[in-house]
Write a protein that holds these residues in place. Structure first.
Motif, PDB file in Angstrom:
ATOM      1  N   VAL A 178     -24.719 -33.904 -11.111  1.00 42.86           N
ATOM      2  CA  VAL A 178     -26.141 -34.234 -11.184  1.00 42.86           C
ATOM      3  C   VAL A 178     -26.354 -35.674 -10.753  1.00 42.86           C
ATOM      4  O   VAL A 178     -25.628 -36.565 -11.204  1.00 42.86           O
ATOM      5  CB  VAL A 178     -26.661 -34.086 -12.636  1.00 42.86           C
ATOM      6  CG1 VAL A 178     -28.124 -34.463 -12.723  1.00 42.86           C
ATOM      7  CG2 VAL A 178     -26.422 -32.689 -13.164  1.00 42.86           C
ATOM      8  N   VAL A 179     -27.332 -35.887  -9.902  1.00 43.64           N
ATOM      9  CA  VAL A 179     -27.762 -37.246  -9.566  1.00 43.64           C
ATOM     10  C   VAL A 179     -29.272 -37.294  -9.778  1.00 43.64           C
ATOM     11  O   VAL A 179     -30.009 -36.431  -9.290  1.00 43.64           O
ATOM     12  CB  VAL A 179     -27.395 -37.628  -8.113  1.00 43.64           C
ATOM     13  CG1 VAL A 179     -27.954 -39.000  -7.762  1.00 43.64           C
ATOM     14  CG2 VAL A 179     -25.881 -37.609  -7.918  1.00 43.64           C
ATOM     15  N   HIS A 180     -29.705 -38.284 -10.525  1.00 44.64           N
ATOM     16  CA  HIS A 180     -31.127 -38.467 -10.803  1.00 44.64           C
ATOM     17  C   HIS A 180     -31.878 -38.591  -9.474  1.00 44.64           C
ATOM     18  O   HIS A 180     -31.390 -39.256  -8.544  1.00 44.64           O
ATOM     19  CB  HIS A 180     -31.325 -39.727 -11.653  1.00 44.64           C
ATOM     20  CG  HIS A 180     -32.708 -39.898 -12.149  1.00 44.64           C
ATOM     21  ND1 HIS A 180     -33.730 -40.375 -11.355  1.00 44.64           N
ATOM     22  CD2 HIS A 180     -33.251 -39.652 -13.381  1.00 44.64           C
ATOM     23  CE1 HIS A 180     -34.838 -40.421 -12.059  1.00 44.64           C
ATOM     24  NE2 HIS A 180     -34.575 -39.990 -13.297  1.00 44.64           N
ATOM     25  N   GLY A 219     -29.565 -33.698 -17.663  1.00 43.65           N
ATOM     26  CA  GLY A 219     -29.259 -32.294 -17.419  1.00 43.65           C
ATOM     27  C   GLY A 219     -30.468 -31.396 -17.630  1.00 43.65           C
ATOM     28  O   GLY A 219     -30.753 -30.511 -16.825  1.00 43.65           O
ATOM     29  N   LEU A 220     -31.204 -31.637 -18.707  1.00 44.18           N
ATOM     30  CA  LEU A 220     -32.414 -30.850 -18.988  1.00 44.18           C
ATOM     31  C   LEU A 220     -33.462 -31.026 -17.895  1.00 44.18           C
ATOM     32  O   LEU A 220     -34.190 -30.095 -17.568  1.00 44.18           O
ATOM     33  CB  LEU A 220     -33.031 -31.277 -20.324  1.00 44.18           C
ATOM     34  CG  LEU A 220     -32.380 -30.761 -21.585  1.00 44.18           C
ATOM     35  CD1 LEU A 220     -33.032 -31.407 -22.810  1.00 44.18           C
ATOM     36  CD2 LEU A 220     -32.471 -29.245 -21.685  1.00 44.18           C
ATOM     37  N   ASP A 221     -33.536 -32.234 -17.337  1.00 42.00           N
ATOM     38  CA  ASP A 221     -34.557 -32.557 -16.331  1.00 42.00           C
ATOM     39  C   ASP A 221     -34.158 -32.160 -14.914  1.00 42.00           C
ATOM     40  O   ASP A 221     -34.887 -32.463 -13.967  1.00 42.00           O
ATOM     41  CB  ASP A 221     -34.867 -34.057 -16.358  1.00 42.00           C
ATOM     42  CG  ASP A 221     -35.590 -34.472 -17.628  1.00 42.00           C
ATOM     43  OD1 ASP A 221     -36.155 -33.600 -18.314  1.00 42.00           O
ATOM     44  OD2 ASP A 221     -35.571 -35.684 -17.943  1.00 42.00           O
ATOM     45  N   THR A 222     -33.006 -31.515 -14.764  1.00 41.60           N
ATOM     46  CA  THR A 222     -32.526 -31.149 -13.430  1.00 41.60           C
ATOM     47  C   THR A 222     -32.655 -29.643 -13.243  1.00 41.60           C
ATOM     48  O   THR A 222     -31.800 -28.882 -13.686  1.00 41.60           O
ATOM     49  CB  THR A 222     -31.066 -31.600 -13.248  1.00 41.60           C
ATOM     50  OG1 THR A 222     -30.986 -33.001 -13.524  1.00 41.60           O
ATOM     51  CG2 THR A 222     -30.583 -31.343 -11.835  1.00 41.60           C
ATOM     52  N   ILE A 261     -27.213 -26.047 -21.040  1.00 43.38           N
ATOM     53  CA  ILE A 261     -26.128 -25.810 -21.976  1.00 43.38           C
ATOM     54  C   ILE A 261     -26.536 -26.218 -23.402  1.00 43.38           C
ATOM     55  O   ILE A 261     -27.325 -27.140 -23.587  1.00 43.38           O
ATOM     56  CB  ILE A 261     -24.862 -26.574 -21.504  1.00 43.38           C
ATOM     57  CG1 ILE A 261     -23.642 -26.234 -22.345  1.00 43.38           C
ATOM     58  CG2 ILE A 261     -25.119 -28.055 -21.474  1.00 43.38           C
ATOM     59  CD1 ILE A 261     -22.345 -26.853 -21.795  1.00 43.38           C
ATOM     60  N   ASP A 262     -26.002 -25.545 -24.395  1.00 38.06           N
ATOM     61  CA  ASP A 262     -26.242 -25.880 -25.793  1.00 38.06           C
ATOM     62  C   ASP A 262     -25.784 -27.315 -26.056  1.00 38.06           C
ATOM     63  O   ASP A 262     -24.727 -27.740 -25.575  1.00 38.06           O
ATOM     64  CB  ASP A 262     -25.453 -24.900 -26.672  1.00 38.06           C
ATOM     65  CG  ASP A 262     -25.575 -25.235 -28.135  1.00 38.06           C
ATOM     66  OD1 ASP A 262     -26.614 -24.902 -28.715  1.00 38.06           O
ATOM     67  OD2 ASP A 262     -24.628 -25.857 -28.676  1.00 38.06           O
TER      68      ASP A 262
END
Length: 146
Positions: free
Chosen positions: A84-86, A18-21, A33-34
Motif C-alpha cells: 500500500v502506498v498512500h 489499509g482501511l482507506d485503500t 483484515i480483522d
C-alpha cells in the motif's frame, strides 16, 4: 524517506491506511483484515512488515509471509499480502523500494519463490509484472459471513 520495520505502536496509522485503500478490498463482506489479525501480522516471526514514512507521515507499507520456510518442501514460497502506498506519495518509487527490501528479507529467510494476490482493477498488476511476477490462473474471490 525512511524505511523501517513496522512495530505495534504503528498499528493505528497502518491499519487506517489499509482501511482507506479500496484496492485492498477483496470481499464484499469484510472491508479489511480483522484488527487483531493485523496486529498478529506485525509481530509474526515468519512475516516481513515494512513501512515507509516521511516526516512522521506514513507513506506506505508492505506485508509478506514466509510461512513455507518452516516446512520441508523443496520450494519455499513467500506471499506478498499487502502493498500500500498512500495516494499523496504514489509515483515516487516508494512501492519499488518497499518491494525490493521485502524480497531481500524474504530471501534471507530462505524463500525461493514468491506470489501475491492482486486486485485486477488496480494498478498493482502492472507493478507486479514490472517486478517479474507473471499472471497465474484467474480466480474469483467468493465469501459469505457466517
Amino acid at each position: 524517506m525512511r524505511f523501517r520495520k513496522a512495530r505495534l505502536k504503528d498499528f493505528e496509522k497502518l491499519y487506517n491506511l489499509g482501511l482507506d485503500t479500496p484496492e485492498l478490498k477483496v470481499s464484499n463482506t469484510n472491508v479489511f483484515i480483522d484488527p487483531e489479525e493485523f496486529k498478529f501480522c506485525i509481530r509474526y516471526k515468519y512475516g516481513v512488515f515494512l513501512l515507509a514514512e516521511e516526516k512522521n507521515k506514513l507513506a506506505g507499507f508492505i506485508y509478506a509471509e514466509a510461512t513455507d520456510v518452516k516446512m520441508k518442501y523443496p520450494k519455499k514460497w513467500g506471499s506478498i499480502n499487502y502493498l500500500v502506498v498512500h495516494p499523496n506519495f504514489r509515483n515516487k518509487g516508494i512501492a519499488s523500494v518497499l518491494f525490493d527490501e521485502c524480497v531481500e528479507k524474504l530471501k534471507k529467510m530462505g524463500v525461493t519463490n514468491l506470489y501475491s494476490w492482486a486486485n485486477a482493477e488496480s494498478g498493482i498488476v502492472n507493478f507486479f509484472e514490472k517486478k517479474g511476477l507473471v499472471k497465474g490462473h484467474v480466480y474469483i474471490w467468493m465469501d459469505k459471513l457466517l
